[in-house]
Design a protein around this motif. Structure first.
Motif, short mmCIF file in Angstrom:
data_model
loop_
_atom_site.label_atom_id
_atom_site.label_comp_id
_atom_site.label_asym_id
_atom_site.label_seq_id
_atom_site.Cartn_x
_atom_site.Cartn_y
_atom_site.Cartn_z
N ASN A 104 0.82 -1.22 0.00
CA ASN A 104 0.00 0.00 0.00
C ASN A 104 0.85 1.26 0.00
O ASN A 104 0.46 2.27 -0.60
N LEU A 134 0.71 4.05 -3.07
CA LEU A 134 0.51 5.49 -2.89
C LEU A 134 1.63 6.28 -3.54
O LEU A 134 1.40 7.32 -4.17
N LYS A 139 1.18 5.73 -7.30
CA LYS A 139 -0.17 6.09 -7.72
C LYS A 139 -0.89 4.97 -8.48
O LYS A 139 -1.38 5.17 -9.60
N LYS A 141 -3.04 2.87 -6.45
CA LYS A 141 -3.84 2.37 -5.33
C LYS A 141 -5.12 1.68 -5.82
O LYS A 141 -5.49 0.60 -5.34
#
Length: 216
Positions: free
Chosen positions: A115, A119, A122, A124
């Motif tokens: 995760n 992030l 980009k 997600k």
């Protein structure tokens, strides 16, 4: 001969308790998700597990996924214990407990790191989509592994055959998993394919290789 001494070492009470716990977890899953549980037994219908009703998909975090997470920890730890039990003859229960703790920490850390990277780079939304299918497939693996463990423990299989069968099933299951993800058009384009291969090597293959190396 004791009826439980049907493999090359007596089945200890704690092993029987783990089998019972696995049964309880699967019964809870069956009660919670109802008829959708049947699709965890069949690769050919696994897509119906994700879209059980029209317009309805399963969430990433559900009581069932949490239940299956614990089932995966128990079955995977017991599976590794069965493969390497001869190396830990004097502290088998402690070895199993360490496996459970180690695998739990590994999976949680992997989720956190995934995760964080999603992030940073980009992706997600794409990761959540992949994870939804990945967790569902691994729920299926956990159910199948439970029954495979029953055969391993009570089937009087030679250890050499267990190694061969386990490796073969591991390759088949992971091949089906990768094919399922690709068929869902989650990976499109050369760049996405390269990222996917790097992801598989980093977050799927490397942890497994690391765990086996540490055990040995």
């Amino acid at each position: 001969m004791n009826e439980l001494e049907i493999i090359d070492f007596p089945i200890q009470n704690w092993v029987k308790i783990i089998i019972i716990l696995g049964t309880v977890l699967m019964l809870f899953s069956r009660l919670y998700i109802g008829d959708r549980f049947q699709y965890l037994f069949s690769f050919w219908n696994i897509h119906r597990y994700f879209h059980y009703k029209s317009g309805e998909t399963i969430s990433l975090f559900t009581p069932n996924n949490i239940t299956m997470f614990f089932l995966r920890i128990l079955t995977t730890s017991l599976f590794l214990f069965m493969l390497f039990r001869d190396k830990y003859l004097t502290d088998q229960k402690e070895f199993f407990i360490k496996l459970c703790i180690g695998l739990s920490v590994l999976l949680i850390l992997k989720f956190i790191i995934e995760n964080i990277f999603s992030l940073i780079f980009k992706f997600k939304k794409k990761l959540n989509e992949v994870n939804r299918y990945r967790i569902g497939i691994k729920n299926l693996f956990s159910v199948h592994l439970y029954f495979y463990l029953i055969i391993m423990i009570f089937g009087d299989l030679p250890l050499e055959n267990i190694y061969t069968i386990s490796l073969t099933l591991f390759l088949i299951y992971n091949g089906i998993y990768l094919k399922f993800i690709l068929n869902k058009y989650l990976i499109n384009g050369l760049k996405a394919l390269v990222y996917f291969i790097l992801y598989i090597c980093t977050f799927e293959i490397a942890p497994i290789a690391g765990v086996i190396y540490l055990i040995k």
